[in-house]
Design a protein around this motif. Structure first.
Motif, short mmCIF file in Angstrom:
data_model
loop_
_atom_site.label_atom_id
_atom_site.label_comp_id
_atom_site.label_asym_id
_atom_site.label_seq_id
_atom_site.Cartn_x
_atom_site.Cartn_y
_atom_site.Cartn_z
N LEU A 19 0.59 -26.18 12.20
CA LEU A 19 1.89 -26.48 11.55
C LEU A 19 1.51 -25.77 9.97
O LEU A 19 0.93 -26.54 9.25
N LEU A 20 2.00 -24.62 9.75
CA LEU A 20 1.70 -23.72 8.53
C LEU A 20 2.99 -23.81 7.65
O LEU A 20 4.04 -23.15 8.19
N PRO A 21 2.81 -23.72 6.44
CA PRO A 21 3.71 -23.51 5.51
C PRO A 21 3.97 -21.83 5.49
O PRO A 21 2.89 -21.17 5.34
N VAL A 22 5.13 -21.39 5.16
CA VAL A 22 5.58 -19.84 5.20
C VAL A 22 6.30 -19.57 4.20
O VAL A 22 6.61 -18.42 3.91
N GLY A 23 6.67 -20.59 3.32
CA GLY A 23 7.62 -20.31 1.99
C GLY A 23 7.48 -21.38 1.30
O GLY A 23 6.44 -21.93 0.92
N GLY A 24 8.76 -21.42 0.36
CA GLY A 24 8.45 -22.35 -0.43
C GLY A 24 9.95 -22.98 -1.06
O GLY A 24 10.74 -22.83 0.06
N TRP A 25 10.24 -23.30 -2.06
CA TRP A 25 11.50 -23.88 -2.54
C TRP A 25 12.18 -23.01 -3.62
O TRP A 25 13.45 -23.40 -4.36
N GLY A 26 11.56 -21.96 -3.81
CA GLY A 26 11.96 -20.92 -4.91
C GLY A 26 11.70 -19.40 -4.74
O GLY A 26 11.14 -19.33 -3.73
N PRO A 27 12.25 -18.55 -5.38
CA PRO A 27 12.01 -17.17 -5.12
C PRO A 27 10.81 -16.73 -5.32
O PRO A 27 10.74 -15.57 -5.09
N TYR A 28 9.67 -17.49 -5.95
CA TYR A 28 8.45 -16.90 -6.28
C TYR A 28 7.51 -17.71 -5.91
O TYR A 28 7.73 -19.07 -6.21
N LEU A 29 6.52 -17.65 -5.07
CA LEU A 29 5.40 -18.22 -4.69
C LEU A 29 4.13 -18.03 -5.54
O LEU A 29 3.62 -16.70 -5.56
N GLY A 30 3.68 -18.92 -6.20
CA GLY A 30 2.42 -18.71 -6.96
C GLY A 30 1.05 -18.88 -6.26
O GLY A 30 1.13 -18.83 -4.84
N GLU A 31 0.20 -18.85 -6.89
CA GLU A 31 -1.19 -19.07 -6.37
C GLU A 31 -1.27 -20.51 -5.41
O GLU A 31 -0.81 -21.29 -5.74
N GLY A 32 -1.89 -20.72 -4.44
CA GLY A 32 -2.30 -21.58 -3.45
C GLY A 32 -1.25 -21.72 -2.77
O GLY A 32 -0.89 -22.96 -2.36
N HIS A 33 -0.57 -20.84 -2.13
CA HIS A 33 0.54 -21.00 -1.33
C HIS A 33 0.51 -19.78 -0.32
O HIS A 33 -0.28 -18.95 -0.54
#
Length: 257
Positions: free
Chosen positions: A169-183
């Protein structure tokens, strides 16, 4: 016995294996601070039933006190070491059996063994929080070995530290338009998939919450990561069966080792 996985949105999944029901990072809210649930109905009451709840790190969209408060008496809750000190509200959830864990720990629930593995992510409650706790992933070992990554970046020893798994079960995005380090974005998640080499993968942590007032800011970052992961995974790890679930959808897996 088949293993069943349901995705409720964001990083919240239900995993049923060996008659044990596991919930990951429960977030049952229409709104959290500046975030609004844009897709998927709120999970029904049955989603708040679990034998054990896994919390990967202390960020409020993963350790959400009102959501945890909805679980019944006696529910086991695994949280990173130091969580109760960093998030005092946890101490008020007296109906839960809370255990603080670190990478390398193992916890048995019925016929399921839960292994705690590391994640590459800032585990503090706030970006400037003074108290550090490790960010975690978990491997749930029953009929299958299912890896829940929480939030993590790609790191060199990922496959070694996670070990052999059947489902990721892998994260592939986030909750905002930019993903920082550690994602992980879709591309890095596909690279992680190639390293882990499970039989099955389910993309999570995308397409659910989005900042209020940012509907027109890079909307493809909200909608596209799931499909992008499917496309990139087919190139990076063609042997892996990828199931892109809709909110509230389930997949039943017969996993033969």
């Amino acid at each position: 016995m088949p293993v069943e996985i349901t995705w409720w949105g964001h990083a919240t999944c239900a995993l049923e294996d060996a008659n044990i029901r596991v919930i990951t990072d429960p977030l049952f809210a229409r709104r959290l601070a500046h975030l609004r649930r844009r897709r998927g109905a709120l999970p029904p009451a049955e989603a708040r039933r679990a034998d054990v709840v896994l919390v990967s790190h202390l960020h409020a969209d993963h350790l959400h006190l009102p959501s945890l408060a909805g679980f019944g008496p006696g529910t086991r809750l695994l949280v990173p070491r130091g969580a109760q000190r960093a998030v005092p509200g946890l101490r008020r959830l007296r109906q839960l059996r809370i255990t603080e864990v670190v990478p390398g720990d193992e916890v048995r629930i019925g016929e399921v063994l839960i292994r705690v593995v590391p994640a590459l992510h800032d585990g503090r409650r706030l970006p400037v929080g003074p108290r550090r706790s490790p960010a975690l992933g978990y491997v749930v070992q029953g009929e299958a070995r299912t890896y829940f990554a929480g939030d993590t970046g790609l790191f060199d020893a990922m496959a070694e530290r996670v070990g052999p798994v059947d489902v990721a079960l892998l994260p592939v995005g986030g909750w905002g338009p930019y993903l920082g380090e550690g994602h992980l974005d879709a591309g890095r998640a596909a690279r992680a998939l190639a390293r882990l080499a499970p039989r099955v993968a389910v993309p999570v942590h995308y397409g659910t919450y989005w900042p209020i007032g940012m509907d027109a800011v890079r909307p493809h970052e909200f909608h596209a990561p799931g499909d992008e992961f499917v496309r990139l995974a087919a190139v990076a790890a063609p042997q892996v069966a990828v199931h892109r679930l809709g909110h509230g959808e389930s997949v039943r897996l017969e996993v033969a080792r």
